[in-house]
Each structure stands twice: as structure tokens, then as C-alpha cells.
Design an enzyme around this catalytic site. Structure first.
Site, PDB file in Angstrom:
ATOM      1  N   LYS A 146     -31.282  56.207 -27.366  1.00  0.00           N
ATOM      2  CA  LYS A 146     -31.648  57.578 -27.713  1.00  0.00           C
ATOM      3  C   LYS A 146     -32.505  58.213 -26.636  1.00  0.00           C
ATOM      4  O   LYS A 146     -32.558  59.436 -26.523  1.00  0.00           O
ATOM      5  CB  LYS A 146     -32.456  57.579 -29.017  1.00  0.00           C
ATOM      6  CG  LYS A 146     -31.637  57.461 -30.267  1.00  0.00           C
ATOM      7  CD  LYS A 146     -32.567  57.469 -31.486  1.00  0.00           C
ATOM      8  CE  LYS A 146     -31.964  56.628 -32.601  1.00  0.00           C
ATOM      9  NZ  LYS A 146     -32.941  56.224 -33.603  1.00  0.00           N
ATOM     10  N   LYS A 173     -42.526  51.705 -16.322  1.00  0.00           N
ATOM     11  CA  LYS A 173     -42.134  53.099 -16.127  1.00  0.00           C
ATOM     12  C   LYS A 173     -43.338  53.961 -15.784  1.00  0.00           C
ATOM     13  O   LYS A 173     -43.233  54.950 -15.068  1.00  0.00           O
ATOM     14  CB  LYS A 173     -41.431  53.647 -17.378  1.00  0.00           C
ATOM     15  CG  LYS A 173     -39.937  53.446 -17.318  1.00  0.00           C
ATOM     16  CD  LYS A 173     -39.238  54.160 -18.482  1.00  0.00           C
ATOM     17  CE  LYS A 173     -37.949  53.428 -18.819  1.00  0.00           C
ATOM     18  NZ  LYS A 173     -37.627  53.459 -20.241  1.00  0.00           N
ATOM     19  N   LYS A 194     -28.395  49.587 -21.840  1.00  0.00           N
ATOM     20  CA  LYS A 194     -27.883  49.785 -23.198  1.00  0.00           C
ATOM     21  C   LYS A 194     -27.842  51.266 -23.560  1.00  0.00           C
ATOM     22  O   LYS A 194     -28.613  52.071 -23.023  1.00  0.00           O
ATOM     23  CB  LYS A 194     -28.725  48.996 -24.207  1.00  0.00           C
ATOM     24  CG  LYS A 194     -30.112  49.544 -24.406  1.00  0.00           C
ATOM     25  CD  LYS A 194     -30.827  48.962 -25.617  1.00  0.00           C
ATOM     26  CE  LYS A 194     -32.097  49.774 -25.802  1.00  0.00           C
ATOM     27  NZ  LYS A 194     -33.185  49.207 -26.493  1.00  0.00           N
TER      28      LYS A 194
END
Ligand code: TYM
Length: 348
Positions: A216, A121, A213
Site C-alpha cells: 500500500k 529509509k 512486494k
């Protein structure tokens, strides 16, 4: 006897993935063993030292810990049967992590997929992470070392069983390897902990993108159902959930990941298996009717949890009391293990 350990990060409010992947098993594991009648010893930790591997605002971190404690109690964690505590209140977690750091090969951590995906990322690879300072300034040592602290959490209590979702399996494998390495390097000290994952809900998927998935950290709140979401919010999130144009309801995670995810959630909400859920929905033809049924099952299941949660959130004195008591009990057990560890390593 069974010694159960698990942890949850106090970052944001727990969602349905946390609940179905882990918390339902946390509460189940409070029951006596069906064959021996023995009561397990359960340690459930709010892992604030893990939370600070990413930047946290101090006041919100403090508040999030109380909210998570209230959520765990509302979900059925019973402080008489389980030791519920904040990780940083037991200093031995950091101490044992340091000792494990001194035997754990760097390469074992470089293989961790959660680390690799964070690296990607940021636009780099693991090899670069160790040398390229423009990449590493955003990623801290603690984040790289996160799984070693996780191993210390479990092994500090000589944990034998660890109820977690699928995403923690690799970290658990590392904990097993660290246990074996310590035992071999010094003397037998730690059992090898085993994961307990729920067969049908080990990986609850995002409502927006059923290929990833529920998490949070997803920027879209529509990707997840938070345990605190009101019935109206639940309705609108499920209404917007990604499904497909195929008529009727069937379970096929590859071809119909969105519908299958909702079916898995529906089954879990009603404590039935997925095939029964498919049967129950066999009369349904429209997506809307299916989503309505899923929505109602979620609202019904969460309603008692939420009312208990809101009651507990208003009783900070009680929450603090439970956490103080948990910290005291965990600390005693942790100190016993650390005495053994210090002796084995030659520090005493
Ligand atoms: P955390 O806080 O990310 O998640 C808490 C638990 O929820 C599970 N989970 C899921 N299960 C199914 N589907 C999902 N979409 C989903 N999302 C999360 C996680 O697998 C986890 O069981 N590193 C851990 C915390 C930790 C820990 C430990 C766990 C620290 N030390 C020692 C076990 C043992 C974590 O970040 O969990």
C-alpha cells in the site's frame, strides 16, 4: 477449538496482495473443520491503533475503516460466523500491549526487519535510533512498539491460528515468544499461535518491480492492483507490468520474476495451482496474449466482489451495525482474558 485472529490496517484500499496473501484464507477459515465438524471462532480486526503509528488524517482514517469493513464483507467475511471489529473499540488491546511492554526486551524489537527498513529509509541504524534525536523525531515510539501491540491483538483472544502473508511471519514469531515469556514469568495463560500462509501467494510482488512486494505504501499506483480498480485500470496496469523478453510462458521466480508473479496471480484467480496455470498457457507465445489472459482472469474474479462492495459502501447503516455488534462480542472475550492477566501479574 481453533481460535483464529487476524488484522488489516485501514490505510488505503486493500490490494491483491492483501486479498491473496490473507483475505482468501480469512474466508476459508470460516468453514467447519473437515474432520471434527467443529466451527472455529474467528476474530478479524481493522487495526486502527496500528494505523496511527504513521500520521493519518482523522477524517480519512474514519472513512478508510468503513471502506475496509465493506471490502472484507464483499470478499466473503460473514458477520454471522466471524467477529469483525475495529481494534480501538476494544480497549483491552492497548492494556495488554502495556503489560507485554513491561516484559518484552527492547532487543527483540530492534531485530524486527520492518522497523529496520523504516530506519534505513530515514538514513540511520537501530542503534542510532535510540540516541539520535534528528532521526527519532520522524519515527515514533508506537512504530517501534508496533509488534508488541500485534502480539496483544492475537493473544487477547488466545488465538491459535493467524492467517497472514509472509511479511508478517517475523511479527508472529515475536508473538509466540511473548506468549512463552508471559507463561514462564507468571503462569500459563496463552497458547502459542501458528501462522497460516498460502503456499503460492504468500508474497505477491509489485507489478513494476517484481523484486519487492506489492504494498500500500508504494508511491506508484501502477505497482499494485487495488480490489476497487475498474476493468480499464486493471487492463492498463497489467499491460504496463514488468515482464521479460523471453518467449513463451514459464514459471521461474528467480530468472523470470515478473512472469512468475503474473502466473501466480492468474492461478490464484482461477483457483488452480501454478503448474496447471503453466499448462493452460503453454500455447501462448506473445507477452500481450499472456497479459490479456491474466487481465481477464482478474476482472472475472473481482467483478462480483466489486459489485457487492459498491452496494455495501452505500449502506453505511449496515456497516456500522456489523461493527457495533463485532465490538461488543470481541470486548466480552477480551475482558475475560484480561481478568486472568491482571490476576496473574498481581494487579488484582
Ligand atoms: P497489512 O494491513 O499490511 O496487511 C494485511 C494482510 O495482507 C498481507 N499482505 C500480503 N500478502 C501477500 N503479498 C503481499 N504483497 C502482501 N501485502 C500484505 C499481510 O501479510 C497481512 O496478512 N501488522 C499487520 C496487521 C496486524 C495483524 C495483527 C495481523 C495487526 N495485528 C495480528 C495478524 C495478527 C499489517 O500491517 O497487515
Amino acid at each position: 477449538a481453533r481460535r483464529v485472529f487476524s488484522g488489516i490496517q485501514p490505510t488505503g484500499t486493500p490490494h491483491l496482495g492483501n486479498y491473496l496473501g490473507a483475505l482468501v484464507n480469512w474466508t476459508r477459515l470460516q468453514e467447519a473443520d473437515a474432520t471434527t465438524g467443529e466451527l472455529p471462532l474467528n476474530y478479524y480486526s481493522i487495526v486502527d491503533l496500528h494505523a496511527i503509528t504513521m500520521p493519518q488524517e482523522p477524517a480519512s482514517l474514519r472513512q478508510a475503516k468503513l471502506d475496509v469493513a465493506a471490502t472484507l464483507l464483499a470478499c466473503g467475511i460473514d458477520p454471522k460466523r466471524s467477529i469483525l471489529f475495529e481494534q480501538s473499540r476494544v480497549r483491552c488491546h492497548a492494556e495488554l500491549a502495556w503489560i507485554f511492554n513491561c516484559i518484552t526486551p527492547v532487543g527483540w524489537l530492534g531485530r524486527m526487519t520492518q522497523w529496520k527498513s523504516k530506519m534505513e529509509k530515514m538514513g540511520g541504524s537501530h542503534a542510532q535510533s535510540l540516541t539520535d534525536e534528528s532521526l527519532t523525531s520522524g519515527l515514533k515510539m508506537g512504530l517501534f512498539d508496533y509488534p508488541v501491540l500485534q502480539a496483544a491483538d492475537i493473544l487477547l483472544y488466545k488465538g491459535t491460528h493467524v492467517p497472514v502473508g509472509q511479511d508478517q511471519m517475523q511479527h508472529l514469531e515475536l508473538a509466540r515468544n511473548i506468549a512463552a515469556l508471559f507463561n514462564k514469568t507468571f503462569e500459563y495463560t496463552f497458547p502459542k499461535p501458528e501462522a497460516i500462509v498460502p503456499p503460492a501467494t504468500k508474497r505477491v510482488m509489485s507489478l513494476r518491480d517484481p523484486a519487492s512486494k506489492m504494498s500500500k505504501s508504494d508511491p506508484s499506483d501502477y505497482s499494485r492492483l487495488n480490489l476497487v480498480d475498474s476493468p480499464d485500470v486493471i487492463r492498463s496496469k497489467i499491460a504496463k507490468a514488468t515482464t521479460d523478453g523471453i518467449r513463451g510462458v514459464s514459471y521461474d521466480p528467480v530468472e523470470r520474476p515478473g512472469v512468475s508473479n503474473l502466473l501466480g496471480i492468474y492461478a490464484a484467480m482461477r483457483d488452480i495451482d501454478v503448474h496447471e496455470a503453466v499448462k493452460e498457457c503453454s500455447d501462448i507465445t506473445s507477452t500481450k496474449a499472456f497479459k490479456d489472459r491474466v487481465t481477464e482472469s482478474i476482472i472475472a474474479r473481482l467483478q462480483p466482489i466489486q459489485s457487492e462492495l459498491f452496494r455495501l459502501q452505500a449502506d453505511k447503516g449496515y456497516l456500522v451495525c456489523v461493527l457495533d455488534d463485532g465490538a461488543l462480542r470481541a470486548d466480552q472475550a477480551a475482558k475475560d482474558t484480561m481478568e486472568q492477566v491482571y490476576k496473574a501479574v498481581g494487579l488484582r
